[in-house]
Design an enzyme around this catalytic site. Structure first.
Site, PDB file in Angstrom:
ATOM      1  N   HIS A   1      -7.016  -2.415   8.855  1.00 49.37           N
ATOM      2  CA  HIS A   1      -6.412  -3.727   8.625  1.00 49.37           C
ATOM      3  C   HIS A   1      -6.656  -4.634   9.822  1.00 49.37           C
ATOM      4  CE1 HIS A   1      -3.578  -2.538   5.182  1.00 49.37           C
ATOM      5  NE2 HIS A   1      -4.337  -1.481   5.450  1.00 49.37           N
TER       6      HIS A   1
ATOM      7  N   GLY B   1      -4.740   6.771   1.953  1.00 49.61           N
ATOM      8  CA  GLY B   1      -4.783   8.194   1.660  1.00 49.61           C
ATOM      9  C   GLY B   1      -6.108   8.637   1.074  1.00 49.61           C
ATOM     10  N   TYR B   2      -7.027   7.673   0.850  1.00 45.04           N
ATOM     11  CA  TYR B   2      -8.365   7.971   0.336  1.00 45.04           C
ATOM     12  C   TYR B   2      -9.400   7.424   1.316  1.00 45.04           C
ATOM     13  CZ  TYR B   2      -6.241   9.246  -4.115  1.00 45.04           C
ATOM     14  OH  TYR B   2      -5.494   9.866  -5.086  1.00 45.04           O
TER      15      TYR B   2
ATOM     16  N   ASP C   1      -6.017  -7.637  10.076  1.00 40.63           N
ATOM     17  CA  ASP C   1      -4.887  -8.550  10.193  1.00 40.63           C
ATOM     18  C   ASP C   1      -3.737  -7.924  10.978  1.00 40.63           C
ATOM     19  OD1 ASP C   1      -2.900  -7.459   7.662  1.00 40.63           O
ATOM     20  OD2 ASP C   1      -5.035  -7.009   7.552  1.00 40.63           O
TER      21      ASP C   1
ATOM     22  N   ASN D   1      -3.570   2.297   6.809  1.00 43.70           N
ATOM     23  CA  ASN D   1      -2.636   2.808   5.810  1.00 43.70           C
ATOM     24  C   ASN D   1      -3.415   3.169   4.556  1.00 43.70           C
ATOM     25  OD1 ASN D   1      -0.618   3.395   4.013  1.00 43.70           O
ATOM     26  ND2 ASN D   1       0.233   1.330   3.929  1.00 43.70           N
TER      27      ASN D   1
ATOM     28  N   GLY E   1      -4.498  -2.246  -0.933  1.00 43.08           N
ATOM     29  CA  GLY E   1      -3.677  -1.922  -2.094  1.00 43.08           C
ATOM     30  C   GLY E   1      -3.421  -0.427  -2.148  1.00 43.08           C
TER      31      GLY E   1
ATOM     32  N   GLY F   1      -2.950   3.583  -3.798  1.00 41.14           N
ATOM     33  CA  GLY F   1      -3.448   4.542  -4.772  1.00 41.14           C
ATOM     34  C   GLY F   1      -4.925   4.855  -4.712  1.00 41.14           C
TER      35      GLY F   1
ATOM     36  N   GLN G   1     -13.041   0.509  -0.140  1.00 44.85           N
ATOM     37  CA  GLN G   1     -13.368   1.651  -0.995  1.00 44.85           C
ATOM     38  C   GLN G   1     -14.002   1.200  -2.302  1.00 44.85           C
ATOM     39  OE1 GLN G   1      -9.548   3.535  -1.335  1.00 44.85           O
ATOM     40  NE2 GLN G   1      -9.383   3.879   0.872  1.00 44.85           N
TER      41      GLN G   1
ATOM     42  N   CYS H   1      -9.553  -2.166   3.404  1.00 45.32           N
ATOM     43  CA  CYS H   1      -8.812  -0.994   2.943  1.00 45.32           C
ATOM     44  C   CYS H   1      -9.231  -0.602   1.517  1.00 45.32           C
ATOM     45  CB  CYS H   1      -7.307  -1.231   3.073  1.00 45.32           C
ATOM     46  SG  CYS H   1      -6.336   0.290   3.087  1.00 45.32           S
ATOM     47  N   LEU H   2      -8.374  -0.814   0.514  1.00 46.71           N
ATOM     48  CA  LEU H   2      -8.777  -0.497  -0.856  1.00 46.71           C
ATOM     49  C   LEU H   2     -10.001  -1.306  -1.252  1.00 46.71           C
ATOM     50  CD1 LEU H   2      -8.219   1.002  -3.520  1.00 46.71           C
ATOM     51  CD2 LEU H   2      -6.722  -0.886  -4.174  1.00 46.71           C
TER      52      LEU H   2
ATOM     53  N   SER I   1       0.825  -1.210   0.000  1.00 47.99           N
ATOM     54  CA  SER I   1       0.000   0.000   0.000  1.00 47.99           C
ATOM     55  C   SER I   1       0.860   1.261   0.000  1.00 47.99           C
ATOM     56  CB  SER I   1      -0.935   0.016   1.214  1.00 47.99           C
ATOM     57  OG  SER I   1      -1.891  -1.024   1.116  1.00 47.99           O
TER      58      SER I   1
END
Length: 362
Positions: free
Chosen positions: A331, A290-291, A333, A288, A219, A221, A250, A246-247, A45
């Protein structure tokens, strides 16, 4: 070797180079974690990012075989106040300096990371560049300002070939957007038979494996950079239990009509308090990203917000009202970080059991 960190706002930080001697350009971000530097550096990430550790001493436990989250990290650089030249830990196989040299990642030590973090908090994440102190500053700043950061980050870190992590229990498909090995560990501990597939796998291929459930991983970006994934999610969520991290969280939100936004400086660290709305339970979490998912954009006819971050109120979890789908921004995990939320993997197991029972009785 004397080296410099340049920021696109014109700031210059002096330090001493360690790790690889190469120059680097990327997005400068900070992590507030006090431990777990190996897991952070190897977390995909952080692809394309220059990782600033706010904890003042990094590397004192060295690098060991157990704490890799990926074998070939794509973090652009590591920036610290001080790094331990001689690690002291019974598991240590090499120093942080040796590890970064092996992985061709430059490090910068002796930086006022407190000042650097305050700049990022005030002005947001920004592009940065590490160069030698003797290099032409004007030319370097011109290069930095002209730099366009890549947007195909998931494609850079996802596996390109399918592989299996064998087990005798539930058949779980994991879609790899930049997965952490600790996710596989959690599934293996529950005796799942795991098949890891590339990020661009079609719904048809996933369904052909007849899984009990699907996990969408973390992941790097912007989640809007992989729009084709949304169609896949829309197709499988009606047929299978889905758990997003996480990603993956989203992308589930985007697939169900919500939107996302870039945060000023993101959540990166292991001390983020998250509240489960239904029960009031508070977990400290590893994060972790940024979006984030825009709360105002969520279609309440489709998605229910299940978790919020207590510091800023951002959306930290959702579940679908009609399909067996749920996700969290953090996360569970951990690795590194607190294991408060590990129970979510058990919740995923229970969801797959319940769904199988429902289909059997239908």
């Amino acid at each position: 070797m004397n080296r410099l960190l340049l920021l696109e706002d014109g700031s210059i930080f002096k330090g001493r180079g360690f790790g690889a001697a190469s120059d680097a350009t990327g997005e400068v971000v900070f992590s507030t974690g006090m431990t777990g530097y190996q897991e952070s550096i190897t977390d995909q990430s952080y692809n394309g990012q220059m990782l600033v550790f706010t904890y003042p001493l990094i590397g004192n436990a060295g690098i060991n075989r157990d704490d890799y989250e990926s074998i070939d990290p794509t973090t652009k650089a590591v920036i610290v106040k001080e790094f331990a030249r001689v690690p002291s830990n019974w598991r240590s196989q090499m120093s942080l300096d040796e590890f970064l040299k092996n992985k061709k990642i430059p490090g910068l030590a002796g930086v006022d990371t407190r000042k650097l973090t305050r700049i990022i908090r005030e002005h947001g994440t920004m592009r940065g560049m590490i160069i030698d102190a003797e290099d032409d500053l004007r030319h370097a700043f011109d290069q930095l300002k002209a730099t366009v950061l890549p947007s195909n980050q998931v494609a850079q870190v996802s596996t390109t070939r399918s592989y299996v992590s064998p087990g005798k229990g539930k058949n779980v498909v994991v879609i790899d957007f930049g997965l952490k090995h600790s996710i596989l560990n959690e599934l293996n501990q529950r005796d799942c038979h795991v098949t890891v597939l590339p990020y661009n796998t079609s719904a048809e291929t996933i369904l052909s494996l007849q899984p009990d459930g699907v996990m969408l991983t973390n992941g790097p970006g912007d989640p809007t950079s992989v729009p084709h994934v949304l169609t896949m999610i829309q197709e499988i969520q009606e047929k299978l239990p889905v758990f997003g991290i996480c990603l993956g969280h989203q992308l589930i939100a985007l697939a169900n009509g919500a939107s996302t936004f870039k945060m000023k400086f993101g959540h990166r660290g292991f001390n983020h308090p998250v509240k489960e709305i239904a029960t009031g339970r508070i977990d400290f979490t590893s994060q972790n990203h940024g979006y984030a998912v825009d709360a105002a954009s969520i279609d309440k006819e489709k998605l229910l917000v299940t978790h919020i971050e207590l510091n800023d109120g951002t959306v930290e979890g959702v579940k679908h009202r009609y399909h067996p789908v749920f996700s969290v921004q953090y996360h569970p995990d951990a690795a590194p970080g607190p294991h408060d939320a590990a129970h979510l993997f058990d919740q995923f197991m229970e969801l797959m059991d319940a769904w199988k029972e429902t289909k059997k009785n239908a």
